[in-house]
Write an enzyme that holds these catalytic residues in place. Structure first.
Site, PDB file in Angstrom:
ATOM      1  N   ASP A 134      -3.995  -3.523  -3.543  1.00 15.37           N
ATOM      2  CA  ASP A 134      -5.078  -4.494  -3.722  1.00 15.37           C
ATOM      3  C   ASP A 134      -6.240  -4.120  -2.808  1.00 15.37           C
ATOM      4  O   ASP A 134      -6.145  -4.225  -1.593  1.00 15.37           O
ATOM      5  CB  ASP A 134      -4.520  -5.888  -3.368  1.00 15.37           C
ATOM      6  CG  ASP A 134      -5.589  -6.964  -3.401  1.00 15.37           C
ATOM      7  OD1 ASP A 134      -6.701  -6.704  -3.898  1.00 15.37           O
ATOM      8  OD2 ASP A 134      -5.284  -8.079  -2.932  1.00 15.37           O
ATOM      9  N   ASP A 179       1.882   1.495 -26.515  1.00 16.93           N
ATOM     10  CA  ASP A 179       2.774   0.341 -26.453  1.00 16.93           C
ATOM     11  C   ASP A 179       3.449   0.120 -27.813  1.00 16.93           C
ATOM     12  O   ASP A 179       2.784   0.210 -28.855  1.00 16.93           O
ATOM     13  CB  ASP A 179       1.942  -0.889 -26.075  1.00 16.93           C
ATOM     14  CG  ASP A 179       2.804  -2.082 -25.721  1.00 16.93           C
ATOM     15  OD1 ASP A 179       3.605  -1.966 -24.782  1.00 16.93           O
ATOM     16  OD2 ASP A 179       2.681  -3.130 -26.388  1.00 16.93           O
ATOM     17  N   GLU A 189       6.029   4.575 -26.510  1.00 17.80           N
ATOM     18  CA  GLU A 189       7.105   3.656 -26.157  1.00 17.80           C
ATOM     19  C   GLU A 189       7.755   3.278 -27.478  1.00 17.80           C
ATOM     20  O   GLU A 189       7.198   2.509 -28.259  1.00 17.80           O
ATOM     21  CB  GLU A 189       6.555   2.411 -25.463  1.00 17.80           C
ATOM     22  CG  GLU A 189       7.674   1.532 -24.931  1.00 17.80           C
ATOM     23  CD  GLU A 189       7.422   0.036 -25.021  1.00 17.80           C
ATOM     24  OE1 GLU A 189       8.142  -0.702 -24.352  1.00 17.80           O
ATOM     25  OE2 GLU A 189       6.537  -0.402 -25.774  1.00 17.80           O
TER      26      GLU A 189
HETATM   27  C1  NOJ Z   1       6.086  -3.205 -24.044  1.00 19.74           C
HETATM   28  C2  NOJ Z   1       5.496  -3.388 -22.692  1.00 19.74           C
HETATM   29  O1  NOJ Z   1       6.026  -2.419 -21.825  1.00 19.74           O
HETATM   30  C3  NOJ Z   1       5.845  -4.799 -22.277  1.00 19.74           C
HETATM   31  O2  NOJ Z   1       5.557  -5.024 -20.919  1.00 19.74           O
HETATM   32  C4  NOJ Z   1       5.118  -5.750 -23.191  1.00 19.74           C
HETATM   33  O3  NOJ Z   1       5.527  -7.061 -22.886  1.00 19.74           O
HETATM   34  C5  NOJ Z   1       5.439  -5.456 -24.662  1.00 19.74           C
HETATM   35  N1  NOJ Z   1       5.415  -4.067 -24.972  1.00 19.74           N
HETATM   36  C6  NOJ Z   1       4.456  -6.152 -25.568  1.00 19.74           C
HETATM   37  O4  NOJ Z   1       3.196  -5.535 -25.473  1.00 19.74           O
HETATM   38 CA    CA Z   2      -7.608  -7.186  -5.999  1.00 17.28          CA
END
Ligand code: NOJ
Ligand code: CA
Length: 555
Positions: free
Chosen positions: A30, A216, A276
């Site tokens: 941060d 994703d 993914e």
């Molecule tokens: C996979 C992502 O890694 C996860 O964190 C997310 O909740 C779902 N896809 C939906 O986008």
């Molecule tokens: Ca911050």
């Protein structure tokens, strides 16, 4: 079995054997003290990542987002959320990272937008049948009053996958599909406007210099025509005919990846796509890695494996065997922001990607999990292909399973009716230095967005750098050896005979890896230089130990 390198001896593309470090941006560092990690924080910590010895970073979504799902609900794909910084900050980060020799992958979320995305807002304000609604999946409900969802699909986060909207007349009207949270409406990828828009978004970021994208739920975008009901076999996990699930792994999704690959190939510099893809069948998974599709995909089978030598070996073989015909490298991963951290996972008698919900009362043996996590990383980093590390695993952090309920933010917690705590326990801001929270995560007065355990004082980067036996020092040594030995980059792997409960394999002329998963002891061959070991300079590996040593006798 031997897995020869299927490639001709040319210079290999970086993504074939890269070690990629996943930054969960909210929890990494941060810069401005508001308790939330940001781009400024990442920039300050880039030298740490260079010294750790990784090749690339993957940064989780940093786009404008209401954060209903940690940024996986994107309201503007071309802007940085103010909580993380600005586009200028992103440009500066790319420049800084590249100057240090680090590539940068960003996350792209094509299956769904945020419900605050202008497209969804426009769809809500437009009538049924309009072009605005056709960018999503809007349908009339079933039953006399349309009050039954259009099909029986459940949301991944609990409850039905359908939300009902209020129409202009103030009455409940159509339903929209959300495979994830209600705040994440699914886009309709049959609509050419959706496809065109995402190709422009990719180009926007490629023009700024990103080295590629982590996609994703890359197997989710296409839904079976007519959105048919799930049948019992979809839910029970029985083997399905290829493409047999109505919203996962539909064959037409490959067309999208081919189109994306064409966009990337217009750019110089070996830009890459990593998917993914939650597809269990190794051959179905490898289909995404054909020459004109994605370069790599996460191998979740390895991540969810039991700490069991035959199981590990068969997953390794199945992965390499499936990838060989398409010429794609394997991609190994032990944790990410969705999975129970491996120190905790491997400290239980069963694993699976998330295991807290299985038995709340079953505590994890963190000392055991730590020993296994040390051995597991030496196994993983010795395998042919690329490897992904998740921030904090190099410190041996565990899943924080006792976060107070009042701080939990994962939509799973709410959607499950407060029965499943969700994934916040692997997303706690990481400790850098000092003896008390915020442990250098932010300036001294910072209150991190999730509380850090006091015991992390012994797990800061600072503390672990001072301890030659720490997890961090093991990771750094292993990554340094991996960079130094060409055999660990290019060669295939060859299993060597080894006793039950153990694994032993050779990588080219450079290195052998031995892992004692469950045997009483495993003797290393004599006369070989020890390169890295979980247990210092010993030649008899106890259970839950691993070592790398020279493949040839000392000269
Ligand atoms: C996979 C992502 O890694 C996860 O964190 C997310 O909740 C779902 N896809 C939906 O986008
Ligand atoms: Ca911050």
């Amino acid at each position: 079995m031997t897995h020869p390198n299927p490639l001709p001896p040319v210079r290999r593309a970086w993504w074939r054997d890269a070690v990629v470090y996943q930054i969960y941006i909210r929890s990494f560092a941060d810069g401005n003290g508001d308790g939330i990690g940001d781009i400024a924080g990442i920039r300050e910590r880039l030298p740490y990542l260079r010294d750790l010895g990784v090749d690339a970073l993957w940064i989780t979504p940093w786009y404008v987002s209401p954060m209903a799902d940690g940024g996986y609900d994107v309201a503007d794909y071309r802007a940085i959320d103010p909580m993380f910084g600005t586009l200028d900050d992103a440009d500066r980060l790319l420049a800084d990272a590249h100057a240090l020799g680090l590539r940068v992958l960003i996350d792209i979320v094509p299956n769904h937008t945020s419900d605050r995305h202008p497209w969804f807002q426009e769809a809500l304000a437009s009538p049924p049948g309009s072009a605005a609604r056709a960018r999503y999946h809007f349908l009339d409900g079933l039953g006399d009053h349309g009050d039954v969802p259009p099909n029986n699909w459940p949301s991944v986060f609990g409850g039905p996958a359908w939300g009902r909207v209020i129409e202009a007349d103030g009455q409940p009207g159509q339903w929209y599909l959300h495979i994830f949270a209600p705040e994440q409406p699914d886009l309709n990828w049959d609509n050419p406007a959706v496809r065109a828009e995402f190709e422009l978004i990719l180009a926007f970021w490629l023009d700024r210099g990103v080295d590629g994208f982590r996609i994703d739920v890359a197997h989710a975008m296409i839904k079976a025509p007519g959105l048919p009901d799930l049948r019992p076999e979809h839910v029970t996990g029985e083997p399905l005919a290829p493409g047999g699930h109505p919203h996962w792994d539909q064959d037409e999704v490959h067309e999208i990846h081919r189109a994306w690959r064409r966009v990337l190939d217009r750019y110089p510099g070996e830009r890459a796509l990593i998917g993914e893809i939650g597809v269990d069948d190794p051959e179905r998974l490898a289909a995404y890695l054909r020459e004109d599709e994605l370069q790599t995909a996460f191998n979740f089978a390895f991540m969810g494996a039991e700490w069991d030598a035959p199981e590990l070996r068969s997953i390794i073989d199945a992965t390499l065997d499936a990838n060989a015909p398409v010429g794609a490298p394997a991609t190994w991963v032990l944790s990410n922001h969705d999975a129970t951290r491996q120190v905790t996972r491997l400290g239980r008698s069963f694993t699976g990607l998330r295991n807290r919900e299985l038995d709340d009362l079953l505590t994890a043996d963190l000392a055991l999990g730590t020993r296994r996590a040390r051995a597991a990383i030496l196994l993983m980093l010795a395998l042919p292909g690329s490897a992904y590390l998740y921030q904090g695993e190099e410190l041996g952090l565990w899943e924080v399973e006792d976060l107070p309920e009042s701080v939990l933010q994962d939509p799973i917690w709410r959607r499950s009716g407060h029965t499943i705590r969700g994934r916040d326990g692997c997303r706690v801001p990481i400790p850098w230095s000092g003896h008390a929270s915020p442990f250098g995560f932010g300036p001294p007065a910072t209150t991190p967005w999730l509380p850090q355990p006091a015991s992390w004082r012994d797990f800061t980067v600072e503390a672990e750098m001072a301890d030659p036996d720490s997890m961090l020092r093991l990771y750094r040594t292993a990554l340094e050896v991996r960079r130094r030995l060409p055999g660990l980059r290019a060669a295939g792997h060859e299993w060597l005979p080894s006793p039950d409960g153990t694994l032993r394999f050779r990588r080219g002329d450079d290195l052998e890896c031995a892992v004692n998963v469950s045997a009483d002891a495993l003797q290393l061959p004599v006369g070989r230089e020890l390169l890295v070991s979980t247990h210092g300079d010993i030649r008899r590996l106890p259970r839950d130990a691993a070592a790398w040593y020279a493949a040839r006798e000392d000269a």
